[in-house]
Motif scaffolding. Structure first.
Motif, short mmCIF file in Angstrom:
data_model
loop_
_atom_site.label_atom_id
_atom_site.label_comp_id
_atom_site.label_asym_id
_atom_site.label_seq_id
_atom_site.Cartn_x
_atom_site.Cartn_y
_atom_site.Cartn_z
N GLN A 1 0.83 -1.21 0.00
CA GLN A 1 0.00 0.00 0.00
C GLN A 1 0.86 1.26 0.00
O GLN A 1 0.47 2.31 0.49
N ILE A 2 2.06 1.14 -0.59
CA ILE A 2 2.97 2.27 -0.71
C ILE A 2 3.09 2.65 -2.18
O ILE A 2 3.28 1.79 -3.05
N VAL A 3 2.96 3.95 -2.45
CA VAL A 3 3.12 4.49 -3.79
C VAL A 3 4.23 5.55 -3.74
O VAL A 3 4.66 5.95 -2.65
N PHE A 4 4.66 6.00 -4.91
CA PHE A 4 5.86 6.85 -4.97
C PHE A 4 5.67 8.02 -5.91
O PHE A 4 4.97 7.93 -6.91
N TRP A 5 6.35 9.12 -5.59
CA TRP A 5 6.44 10.24 -6.51
C TRP A 5 7.76 10.94 -6.29
O TRP A 5 8.04 11.42 -5.21
#
Length: 163
Positions: A88-92
């Motif tokens: 449940q980790i996203v990145f930018w």
């Protein structure tokens, strides 16, 4: 989606009281779809579509994110991965976000604000929905399974339309 809800939304659309956003729907729904080639820039990164931006969030590597951002909607969708669903980790741009965190919601708002401000085609289509209910009946509702739920998507769009 429950059949009654889908019929209810379809009726509202036919009556001119709602817009069900989908890439194959008539204007303005198709232009509001994340798959539509509405280009914009966020944090110095050019995005060929909102779908490119959203799919890039599933990838940690910055250069691959930029590549995905540069893709059209369908091309970007083809680069999708479900790996993020486990953590449940996203990145930018080198920063990680919990998918359901307030910080992630701020990033989404920023992206849609950039799109609204920079892309006249999108802006005109969205403004034409003023006074109508927005739906994305084919969108998912569980935030653990999608990068953007139907509710989040429609809320983000409605926040951009002046009252």
């Amino acid at each position: 989606m429950k059949p009654f809800r889908r019929i209810s939304v379809k009726l509202l659309v036919l009556m001119g009281k709602a817009v069900d956003i989908w890439s194959t729907s008539p204007y303005p729904a198709n232009v509001l779809s994340n798959l539509y080639p509405n280009a914009f820039e966020i944090d110095g990164v050019r995005c060929a579509s909102m779908e490119g931006f959203l799919q890039s969030l599933k990838i940690e590597e910055i250069e691959i994110q930029k590549e995905i951002c540069a893709l059209s909607g369908k091309e970007a969708k083809e680069r999708s991965t479900s790996d993020w669903q486990t953590t449940q980790i996203v990145f930018w741009q080198g920063r990680s976000f919990l998918r359901q965190s307030p910080e992630f919601q701020v990033l989404l708002r920023k992206a849609y604000q950039c799109l609204f401000e920079q892309n006249e085609t999108f802006r005109i289509a969205l403004l034409s929905t003023k006074g109508k209910r927005l739906y994305h009946t084919r969108g998912l509702r569980d935030p653990r399974k999608t990068i953007l739920t139907e509710q989040e998507f429609c809320t983000l769009l409605k926040e951009l339309v002046p009252v």
